[in-house]
Enzyme design. Structure first.
Site, mmCIF file in Angstrom:
data_model
loop_
_atom_site.group_PDB
_atom_site.id
_atom_site.type_symbol
_atom_site.label_atom_id
_atom_site.label_comp_id
_atom_site.label_asym_id
_atom_site.label_seq_id
_atom_site.Cartn_x
_atom_site.Cartn_y
_atom_site.Cartn_z
ATOM 1 N N HIS A 299 2.777 5.496 11.715
ATOM 2 C CA HIS A 299 1.622 6.395 11.818
ATOM 3 C C HIS A 299 1.978 7.738 12.448
ATOM 4 C CE1 HIS A 299 -0.987 2.492 11.782
ATOM 5 N NE2 HIS A 299 -0.509 2.791 10.586
ATOM 6 N N ASP B 114 5.932 2.274 6.881
ATOM 7 C CA ASP B 114 4.516 1.926 6.650
ATOM 8 C C ASP B 114 3.907 2.875 5.627
ATOM 9 O OD1 ASP B 114 1.920 1.037 6.851
ATOM 10 O OD2 ASP B 114 1.569 1.830 8.862
ATOM 11 N N GLU C 2 -5.244 2.144 2.199
ATOM 12 C CA GLU C 2 -5.201 1.004 3.134
ATOM 13 C C GLU C 2 -5.486 1.482 4.552
ATOM 14 O OE1 GLU C 2 -3.301 -1.655 6.135
ATOM 15 O OE2 GLU C 2 -2.838 0.420 5.677
ATOM 16 N N GLU C 3 -4.887 2.617 4.897
ATOM 17 C CA GLU C 3 -5.019 3.154 6.260
ATOM 18 C C GLU C 3 -6.452 3.583 6.582
ATOM 19 O OE1 GLU C 3 -2.588 2.822 8.224
ATOM 20 O OE2 GLU C 3 -0.680 3.113 7.196
ATOM 21 N N ASP D 205 3.793 -5.248 3.529
ATOM 22 C CA ASP D 205 3.465 -4.070 4.318
ATOM 23 C C ASP D 205 4.464 -4.018 5.480
ATOM 24 O OD1 ASP D 205 2.454 -1.918 5.634
ATOM 25 O OD2 ASP D 205 0.428 -2.727 5.910
ATOM 26 N N HIS E 21 0.853 -1.200 0.000
ATOM 27 C CA HIS E 21 0.000 0.000 0.000
ATOM 28 C C HIS E 21 0.884 1.242 0.000
ATOM 29 C CE1 HIS E 21 0.057 1.535 4.263
ATOM 30 N NE2 HIS E 21 0.232 0.278 4.605
HETATM 31 N N1 BES Z 1 1.166 -1.608 8.321
HETATM 32 C C1 BES Z 1 0.011 -1.563 9.165
HETATM 33 C C2 BES Z 1 -0.315 -2.935 9.734
HETATM 34 C C3 BES Z 1 0.650 -3.466 10.764
HETATM 35 C C4 BES Z 1 1.169 -2.647 11.737
HETATM 36 C C5 BES Z 1 0.966 -4.793 10.744
HETATM 37 C C6 BES Z 1 2.043 -3.168 12.681
HETATM 38 C C7 BES Z 1 1.828 -5.328 11.697
HETATM 39 C C8 BES Z 1 2.371 -4.495 12.660
HETATM 40 C C9 BES Z 1 -1.191 -1.044 8.385
HETATM 41 O O1 BES Z 1 -0.857 0.016 7.542
HETATM 42 C C10 BES Z 1 -2.224 -0.523 9.353
HETATM 43 O O2 BES Z 1 -1.990 0.470 9.969
HETATM 44 N N2 BES Z 1 -3.346 -1.233 9.495
HETATM 45 C C11 BES Z 1 -4.386 -0.836 10.395
HETATM 46 C C12 BES Z 1 -5.657 -1.566 10.123
HETATM 47 C C13 BES Z 1 -6.338 -1.130 8.836
HETATM 48 C C14 BES Z 1 -7.446 -2.106 8.484
HETATM 49 C C15 BES Z 1 -6.913 0.263 8.941
HETATM 50 C C16 BES Z 1 -3.964 -1.141 11.817
HETATM 51 O O3 BES Z 1 -3.145 -2.042 12.043
HETATM 52 O O4 BES Z 1 -4.475 -0.482 12.718
HETATM 53 ZN ZN ZN Z 2 -0.454 1.701 8.763
#
Ligand code: BES
Ligand code: ZN
Length: 409
Positions: free
Chosen positions: A376, A237, A271-272, A299, A221
């Protein structure tokens, strides 16, 4: 009198400009599946359509999405998990004649059920057959290119799916692959975008090959959260995954190699925002009946906890056999230790493919317990990343596409 008239004119102008803005704005309606624990942590206006012990199906607006993002960012450590924006599939959910509450109940039941696999990859087999071709390509990977590309991508204020910066970042990626195809005189490459509903940023796709055989997908993403309060470099990220996929694409396109199966390079939008971009991509593939054998999702590939070179594999929301095959590829071509970890929720775009019934897998930079603490935030910068760790994932990606897409000659 004159003053009054002026005021009247002014307010008329104001009214019409407000309604014009409202018209120009994206629709406000968003439907989301969120964990109960996340909803409990937030205070915003939404309508509950249906709920189970662990999940809620809610209807909200753009402000509600922002609140949910704030909550998940703030409570990330509590292990509550993210939310998924399901607006598109909810709007298409049948039967429309059913009362809304009954329809919502059925939707949530279906949504939380494990999905049936539609992939025929088991018939394809997971072999190591093209060592010569893979090793040739591995020697052509250029880590410095990844670093330079990551530097460009992390210099945007953000790559937010609803900002002009986010659109510029998508265009930069699109131009990069178009230039690669042109400079290498490839006539078998199509670069296109798939829109992301109400978001400005589209997903970018580069397809290599023209055969109608089932495709091999490799993606990341490209978006970050909004940088309107502080810069969001999103180096790890998911700038790291984005440049990992770019480098696999660059190496492959410059090699002149052609394949039995088409290869799709993908950079997902939004994605976020709840896996929105990949949701639209998967639904487009399903609508058009485009067959896909395997999906690899990167990711976060740049952060090596304590400088350890172990490559981690996500054991949830992914295909077991395909994930085991990644282990085999790493042992053969990357020669680094492999361990398993789990997100515990639909943490990234592989989950969209998995939900769609496709075989998807997600390698990861660290264990879930020792993940990069800077994501983030404005601190998600390149100086915390390891280029050799990232390069190992580019090696994995390269071996994955070559072995599964089957080189011709
Ligand atoms: N890269 C993250 C996911 C992640 C973070 C995986 C830390 C493993 C360790 C992804 O961009 C993200 O932030 N995902 C969200 C969920 C999404 C469905 C909005 C999250 O993890 O809160
Ligand atoms: Zn993220």
């Amino acid at each position: 009198m004159l003053r009054n008239k002026k005021t009247a004119l002014f307010s008329l102008g104001l009214i019409s400009s407000i309604s014009l803005t409202a018209m120009a704005q994206a629709p406000q309606h968003h439907v989301v599946v969120a964990p109960q624990c996340l909803i409990k942590h937030t205070d915003f206006s939404f309508k509950t359509l249906s709920e189970t012990a662990s999940f809620v199906l809610i209807e909200t607006n753009e402000a509600g999405i922002d609140k949910l993002i704030d909550a998940k960012t703030q409570y990330r450590a509590s292990g509550c998990g993210g939310f998924v924006n399901v607006t598109e599939s909810w709007d298409a959910f049948q039967p429309k004649t059913l009362a809304k509450d009954k329809r919502a109940k059925q939707f949530l039941i279906d949504y939380t059920k494990p999905t049936k696999s539609i992939s025929n990859l088991s018939k394809v087999g997971y072999e190591i057959k093209y060592e010569k071709q893979v090793n040739t390509l591995l020697s052509q990977l250029n880590p410095q290119m990844m670093w330079d590309n990551l530097s460009t991508l992390s210099s945007f204020q953000d790559r937010y799916a609803n900002s002009d910066h986010g659109v510029k970042a998508a265009n930069w990626i699109k131009d990069y692959v178009e230039t690669l195809a042109k400079n290498n005189q490839r006539s078998d490459v199509t670069v296109y975008t798939i829109p992301t509903g109400s978001y400005k940023q589209p997903s970018v796709i580069a397809k290599i090959g023209t055969s109608s055989a089932p495709g091999i997908v490799i993606g990341a993403h490209m978006d970050t959260l909004s940088g309107s309060f502080s810069k969001k470099p999103g180096a790890d990220d998911d700038g790291s995954g984005t440049v990992t996929v770019l480098e696999v694409a660059r190496t492959l396109l410059s090699s002149g190699m052609t394949f039995n199966k088409p290869i799709y390079f993908m950079w997902y939008a939004a994605e976020e925002q709840g896996l929105v971009g990949s949701g639209y991509v998967v639904s487009e593939f399903k609508k058009k009946n485009i067959p896909v054998d395997a999906v690899l999702h990167f990711d976060m590939t740049g952060y090596a906890h304590k400088n350890e070179s172990t490559m981690w594999l996500m054991s949830d929301y992914s295909n077991k056999e395909l994930t085991a095959y990644l282990e085999k590829l790493i042992n053969t071509y990357v020669k680094q230790p492999v361990k398993y970890t789990a997100c515990g929720y639909a943490c990234s775009d592989h989950a969209s493919w998995n939900k769609g019934g496709f075989a998807a897998a997600m390698p990861f930079e660290s264990s879930m317990n020792n993940d990069n603490p800077n994501i983030h935030s404005s601190q998600d910068t390149m100086d915390k990343l390891s280029l050799s760790h990232m390069t190992d994932f580019a090696k994995l990606g390269t071996s994955f596409v070559v072995e599964l897409a089957q080189p011709l000659a």
